[in-house]
Design a protein around this motif. Structure first.
Motif, PDB file in Angstrom:
ATOM      1  N   ASP A 210      37.464  45.589  73.480  1.00 40.47           N
ATOM      2  CA  ASP A 210      38.172  45.971  72.260  1.00 40.47           C
ATOM      3  C   ASP A 210      38.132  44.897  71.182  1.00 40.47           C
ATOM      4  OD1 ASP A 210      38.952  48.478  73.250  1.00 40.47           O
ATOM      5  OD2 ASP A 210      40.636  47.579  74.337  1.00 40.47           O
ATOM      6  N   VAL A 211      37.259  43.920  71.362  1.00 45.38           N
ATOM      7  CA  VAL A 211      37.093  42.869  70.356  1.00 45.38           C
ATOM      8  C   VAL A 211      35.980  43.267  69.392  1.00 45.38           C
ATOM      9  CG1 VAL A 211      36.511  40.438  69.971  1.00 45.38           C
ATOM     10  CG2 VAL A 211      37.883  41.091  71.968  1.00 45.38           C
ATOM     11  N   ASN A 212      36.221  43.067  68.109  1.00 48.22           N
ATOM     12  CA  ASN A 212      35.228  43.381  67.080  1.00 48.22           C
ATOM     13  C   ASN A 212      34.039  42.436  67.222  1.00 48.22           C
ATOM     14  OD1 ASN A 212      33.742  43.573  64.645  1.00 48.22           O
ATOM     15  ND2 ASN A 212      35.572  44.159  63.501  1.00 48.22           N
ATOM     16  N   LYS A 213      32.867  42.979  67.510  1.00 52.06           N
ATOM     17  CA  LYS A 213      31.695  42.135  67.748  1.00 52.06           C
ATOM     18  C   LYS A 213      31.130  41.528  66.466  1.00 52.06           C
ATOM     19  CE  LYS A 213      30.281  44.320  72.065  1.00 52.06           C
ATOM     20  NZ  LYS A 213      31.594  44.973  72.227  1.00 52.06           N
ATOM     21  N   ASP A 214      31.370  42.191  65.329  1.00 48.74           N
ATOM     22  CA  ASP A 214      30.899  41.630  64.065  1.00 48.74           C
ATOM     23  C   ASP A 214      31.704  40.399  63.656  1.00 48.74           C
ATOM     24  OD1 ASP A 214      28.862  43.444  63.726  1.00 48.74           O
ATOM     25  OD2 ASP A 214      30.014  44.786  62.443  1.00 48.74           O
TER      26      ASP A 214
ATOM     27  N   ILE B   2      35.116  38.426  65.491  1.00 47.14           N
ATOM     28  CA  ILE B   2      36.065  38.536  66.594  1.00 47.14           C
ATOM     29  C   ILE B   2      37.519  38.454  66.142  1.00 47.14           C
ATOM     30  CG2 ILE B   2      34.400  37.602  68.240  1.00 47.14           C
ATOM     31  CD1 ILE B   2      36.004  34.954  68.151  1.00 47.14           C
TER      32      ILE B   2
ATOM     33  N   SER C  37      39.230  45.894  65.599  1.00 46.26           N
ATOM     34  CA  SER C  37      38.155  46.699  66.162  1.00 46.26           C
ATOM     35  C   SER C  37      38.459  48.155  65.862  1.00 46.26           C
ATOM     36  CB  SER C  37      38.048  46.485  67.669  1.00 46.26           C
ATOM     37  OG  SER C  37      37.015  47.266  68.223  1.00 46.26           O
ATOM     38  N   CYS C  38      37.548  48.811  65.167  1.00 48.67           N
ATOM     39  CA  CYS C  38      37.788  50.174  64.709  1.00 48.67           C
ATOM     40  C   CYS C  38      36.606  51.061  65.060  1.00 48.67           C
ATOM     41  CB  CYS C  38      37.992  50.207  63.198  1.00 48.67           C
ATOM     42  SG  CYS C  38      39.277  49.065  62.624  1.00 48.67           S
TER      43      CYS C  38
ATOM     44  N   CYS D 281      40.109  48.366  58.261  1.00 52.36           N
ATOM     45  CA  CYS D 281      38.790  48.181  58.846  1.00 52.36           C
ATOM     46  C   CYS D 281      37.733  48.002  57.770  1.00 52.36           C
ATOM     47  CB  CYS D 281      38.428  49.368  59.730  1.00 52.36           C
ATOM     48  SG  CYS D 281      39.549  49.545  61.123  1.00 52.36           S
TER      49      CYS D 281
END
Length: 468
Positions: free
Chosen positions: A276-280, A282, A286-287, A324
């Motif tokens: 659930d971590v935003n890879k773009d 961190i 995260s959406c 987001c």
């Protein structure tokens, strides 16, 4: 028997109508100067040109581009900018990364979104050609089905052809210093194209004043990029010491293709922890990715708010709590698919069914590693700037450092901070053969989108030859 003056005129008009009907593409202007854009208040404060360049006559491949002259001096360096994907439009680079325009999404209500001027643009110090490449990205198209079959090496060859033709139509820029540049997956294409240019110069004196290349948050080689994910997430405190040590031991430090069941289980555990971590970036929310249909915004992916019904465009306004970064994608696609917008940009009618920010292509990944290209280019002395947002999990800076180390160049200027307005903007190290590595503190994938002021300072110093 000779025609009369009136008859001659009629013959000419009939012939012209026939040619326009049967061969319409030959009579569409390849270039168009843009003075106003739908959504922008007043005339554009910079010189913008759009156009097409045919790069494969047999297959009918036409690459679309946006060209913005330097706002300082048209004699400034010329950058060819490529966006990643592969398949993402170069409009991403213009709007979200290094260009002088942005969409006012926070205040959007309905209709076409407002566009504003961004001062922290690389066009402050350089001319930039944003190219929709490979074919199928953005407004680029092919007149044949086989033209859409492309690859890493084919994309580079077509871009080389693009440059030949573009300079033929813009001879005043032939003497400008040329740099090949891009971000994300174009980290593969940039060094391939740069080497193609070098070979063309060395073999038959191609008229390119090439001075170097640069790549931001570059995808380069899975053995470095993907192997770096586990140490990156550990270093960022996203997984525990125990899980990291267990994974490192069971996988023997190799994380791409697990060699045993224990390694595979540990990697699954890592993925579960960080899912659930935003890879773009961190640190950002995260959406879900926006899912869109022509003429509509799909409501299931607007911010962190979920709706059961699809919301037609024009009813999007009043939706608040936009948290987001990608929630505005449907609005962007609404703008880019608008008929008035396409007419203004000079998009050829009937060539694009539906513009997407990132299109799915029929694409062959025929270059597995760009590292040999970097080695050849830097060994020839061509300056290179490799920069990474240090919060990017998609192309972790640790992996980029790894492949740079594999070149075995000596360190000329060791690891140190660099500054903007008296504050640390990141860290840098300079190697022999004119290779400079830079981190951009607090930036994600890609760096210029998150830290435009710092990245403008970075490119301004590097292009001028000044130390960061």
């Amino acid at each position: 028997m000779a025609c009369s003056t009136q008859a001659t005129s009629n013959c000419f008009l009939c012939s012209l109508v026939f040619l326009l009907f049967c061969f319409p593409w030959q009579f569409v202007l390849a270039q168009k100067r843009i003075y106003n854009l739908p959504g922008f208040d007043g005339p554009l404060p910079f010189a913008l040109e759009t156009g097409y360049v045919e790069v494969d006559e047999e297959k009918g491949v036409e690459l679309f581009y946006y060209f913005i002259e330097s706002e300082r001096n048209p004699e400034d360096p010329l950058l060819l900018w490529l966006t990643g994907g592969p398949g993402c439009s170069s409009f991403n680079g213009l709007i979200f990364e290094i260009g002088p325009l942005g969409f006012d999404l926070q205040n959007y209500v309905d209709g076409l979104p407002s566009i504003y001027y961004k001062p922290d643009s690389w066009t402050q110090v350089s001319n930039v050609i944003f190219v929709d490449s490979p074919v199928g990205a953005g407004y680029s198209y092919s007149r044949t089905a086989e033209g859409y079959q492309t690859s890493d090496t084919e994309a580079a060859r077509q871009l080389l052809r693009f440059l030949y033709k573009w300079f033929e139509e813009h001879p005043k820029f032939k003497s400008n210093h040329l740099y090949i540049s891009g971000s994300s997956y174009s980290g593969i294409i940039v060094p391939i194209l740069t080497l193609e240019i070098v070979i063309a110069k060395e073999s038959h004196g191609a008229p390119f004043n090439l001075k170097g290349y640069l790549a931001g948050n570059p995808i380069t080689d899975a053995n470095f990029d993907q192997e770096a994910k586990v140490p990156f997430v550990h270093g960022m405190a996203l997984i525990s010491d125990e899980l990291y040590e267990s994974t490192k031991k069971s996988c023997s430090g190799k994380y791409v293709n697990p060699s045993n069941i224990h390694c595979a289980k540990n990697l699954d555990a890592v993925d579960e922890v960080i899912k659930d971590v935003n890879k773009d970036h961190i640190l950002e929310p995260s959406c879900p990715s926006p899912i869109q249909k022509p003429g509509q915004i799909h409501s299931k992916a607007i911010g962190n708010i979920f709706y059961k019904e699809e919301v037609p465009l024009g009813s999007y306004g009043q939706l608040q709590a936009r948290t987001c970064r990608r929630e505005g994608d449907p609005i962007l696609m609404f703008w880019a698919n608008n008929d008035t917008v396409k007419d203004t940009l000079g998009v050829r009618k009937g060539t694009i069914v539906y513009w997407e920010r990132c299109a799915h292509l029929s694409y062959t990944f025929d270059v597995q590693s760009a590292v040999p290209y970097h080695l050849t280019l830097t060994s020839k002395g061509y300056p290179s700037l490799i920069f990474s947002g240090d919060h990017d999990m998609n192309a972790p800076y640790i992996g980029t450092q790894g492949w740079i180390r594999s070149l075995n160049f000596s360190i000329v200027d060791d690891w140190r901070p660099w500054y903007v307005d008296g504050q640390v903007a990141g860290f840098t190290r300079r190697y022999s053969n004119n290779l400079t590595f830079v981190t951009v503190k607090g930036a994600g994938h890609t760096a210029a989108e998150y830290k435009p002021k710092e990245c403008l300072a970075m490119i301004k110093r590097w292009l001028s030859g000044a130390p960061l």
